[in-house]
Design a protein around this motif. Sequence first.
Motif, PDB file in Angstrom:
ATOM      1  N   HIS A 165       0.905  -1.326   0.034  1.00 25.73           N
ATOM      2  CA  HIS A 165      -0.094  -0.150  -0.106  1.00 25.73           C
ATOM      3  C   HIS A 165       0.898   1.290  -0.052  1.00 25.73           C
ATOM      4  CE1 HIS A 165      -3.455   2.671   0.756  1.00 25.73           C
ATOM      5  NE2 HIS A 165      -2.712   2.997   1.760  1.00 25.73           N
ATOM      6  N   GLN A 166       1.904   1.306   0.774  1.00 26.60           N
ATOM      7  CA  GLN A 166       2.795   2.306   0.965  1.00 26.60           C
ATOM      8  C   GLN A 166       3.598   2.570  -0.633  1.00 26.60           C
ATOM      9  OE1 GLN A 166       2.952   4.852   3.095  1.00 26.60           O
ATOM     10  NE2 GLN A 166       4.616   5.899   2.010  1.00 26.60           N
ATOM     11  N   SER A 167       3.838   1.471  -1.199  1.00 30.23           N
ATOM     12  CA  SER A 167       4.550   1.546  -2.406  1.00 30.23           C
ATOM     13  C   SER A 167       3.668   2.257  -3.307  1.00 30.23           C
ATOM     14  CB  SER A 167       5.079   0.120  -2.781  1.00 30.23           C
ATOM     15  OG  SER A 167       5.822  -0.401  -2.344  1.00 30.23           O
ATOM     16  N   PHE A 168       2.420   2.084  -3.315  1.00 31.07           N
ATOM     17  CA  PHE A 168       1.540   2.582  -4.395  1.00 31.07           C
ATOM     18  C   PHE A 168       1.348   3.977  -4.050  1.00 31.07           C
ATOM     19  CE2 PHE A 168      -0.406  -1.556  -5.624  1.00 31.07           C
ATOM     20  CZ  PHE A 168      -0.685  -1.383  -6.809  1.00 31.07           C
ATOM     21  N   LYS A 169       1.356   4.334  -2.710  1.00 30.67           N
ATOM     22  CA  LYS A 169       1.317   5.793  -2.484  1.00 30.67           C
ATOM     23  C   LYS A 169       2.374   6.562  -3.117  1.00 30.67           C
ATOM     24  CE  LYS A 169      -1.326   5.904   1.805  1.00 30.67           C
ATOM     25  NZ  LYS A 169      -1.165   6.258   3.171  1.00 30.67           N
ATOM     26  N   ARG A 180      -7.051  -6.116  -1.812  1.00 37.55           N
ATOM     27  CA  ARG A 180      -7.262  -4.778  -2.367  1.00 37.55           C
ATOM     28  C   ARG A 180      -8.595  -4.364  -2.347  1.00 37.55           C
ATOM     29  NH1 ARG A 180      -3.701  -0.599  -3.234  1.00 37.55           N
ATOM     30  NH2 ARG A 180      -4.805  -0.263  -5.317  1.00 37.55           N
ATOM     31  N   ARG A 181      -9.528  -5.132  -2.865  1.00 41.97           N
ATOM     32  CA  ARG A 181     -10.769  -4.905  -2.829  1.00 41.97           C
ATOM     33  C   ARG A 181     -11.425  -4.728  -1.506  1.00 41.97           C
ATOM     34  NH1 ARG A 181     -11.232  -9.390  -6.564  1.00 41.97           N
ATOM     35  NH2 ARG A 181     -10.831  -8.651  -8.545  1.00 41.97           N
ATOM     36  N   GLU A 182     -11.220  -5.799  -0.604  1.00 43.26           N
ATOM     37  CA  GLU A 182     -11.463  -5.788   0.801  1.00 43.26           C
ATOM     38  C   GLU A 182     -11.190  -4.426   1.476  1.00 43.26           C
ATOM     39  OE1 GLU A 182     -13.694  -6.602   3.815  1.00 43.26           O
ATOM     40  OE2 GLU A 182     -13.639  -7.939   2.015  1.00 43.26           O
ATOM     41  N   LEU A 183      -9.851  -3.790   1.208  1.00 37.04           N
ATOM     42  CA  LEU A 183      -9.495  -2.717   1.966  1.00 37.04           C
ATOM     43  C   LEU A 183     -10.205  -1.601   1.374  1.00 37.04           C
ATOM     44  CD1 LEU A 183      -5.635  -3.333   2.027  1.00 37.04           C
ATOM     45  CD2 LEU A 183      -6.887  -3.396   3.818  1.00 37.04           C
ATOM     46  N   ARG A 184     -10.637  -1.525   0.018  1.00 34.30           N
ATOM     47  CA  ARG A 184     -11.336  -0.465  -0.446  1.00 34.30           C
ATOM     48  C   ARG A 184     -12.668  -0.475   0.061  1.00 34.30           C
ATOM     49  NH1 ARG A 184      -9.995  -1.997  -6.008  1.00 34.30           N
ATOM     50  NH2 ARG A 184      -7.960  -1.184  -6.579  1.00 34.30           N
ATOM     51  N   ARG A 185     -13.301  -1.567   0.408  1.00 34.73           N
ATOM     52  CA  ARG A 185     -14.530  -1.630   0.917  1.00 34.73           C
ATOM     53  C   ARG A 185     -14.463  -1.106   2.441  1.00 34.73           C
ATOM     54  NH1 ARG A 185     -14.841  -7.188  -0.843  1.00 34.73           N
ATOM     55  NH2 ARG A 185     -15.486  -7.307  -2.773  1.00 34.73           N
ATOM     56  N   LYS A 186     -13.529  -1.171   3.057  1.00 35.12           N
ATOM     57  CA  LYS A 186     -13.374  -0.566   4.313  1.00 35.12           C
ATOM     58  C   LYS A 186     -13.165   0.792   4.361  1.00 35.12           C
ATOM     59  CE  LYS A 186     -12.050  -5.287   6.448  1.00 35.12           C
ATOM     60  NZ  LYS A 186     -11.029  -5.970   7.079  1.00 35.12           N
ATOM     61  N   GLY A 187     -12.707   1.056   3.208  1.00 34.21           N
ATOM     62  CA  GLY A 187     -12.271   2.558   3.347  1.00 34.21           C
ATOM     63  C   GLY A 187     -10.815   2.872   3.759  1.00 34.21           C
ATOM     64  N   LEU A 188     -10.116   1.821   3.274  1.00 37.24           N
ATOM     65  CA  LEU A 188      -8.734   2.091   3.975  1.00 37.24           C
ATOM     66  C   LEU A 188      -7.611   2.250   2.742  1.00 37.24           C
ATOM     67  CD1 LEU A 188      -8.459  -1.029   6.415  1.00 37.24           C
ATOM     68  CD2 LEU A 188      -8.655   1.249   6.945  1.00 37.24           C
ATOM     69  N   LEU A 189      -8.258   2.363   1.630  1.00 35.34           N
ATOM     70  CA  LEU A 189      -7.369   2.771   0.171  1.00 35.34           C
ATOM     71  C   LEU A 189      -7.934   3.889  -0.380  1.00 35.34           C
ATOM     72  CD1 LEU A 189      -6.646  -0.535  -1.530  1.00 35.34           C
ATOM     73  CD2 LEU A 189      -4.991   0.864  -0.154  1.00 35.34           C
TER      74      LEU A 189
END
Length: 73
Positions: free
Chosen positions: A10-14, A64-73
């Motif tokens: 996630h940090q790498s994507f940022k 990644r999808r699960e993190l998006r659903r939780k609003g973490l991305l």
Amino acid sequence: MTDQTLKEIHQSFKVKQSSKFLDPCPKETAAAMKCLDSNNYNKSKCQDLFLQYRECKKKWLKERRELRRKGLL
């Protein structure tokens, strides 16, 4: 994948540049490419490594999808 690995990805994507490709499964990619090099690019001899890569990628996309659903991305 561990929580720490997910955080690192996630940090790498940022911080990555918008046009730069980020491979979420570098070990699997390297192993598959090494196998292809060793077997004169005969893909049939490396099917197990390609399967490992696909499974890694599926798991990564699911997380990644699960993190998006939780609003973490």
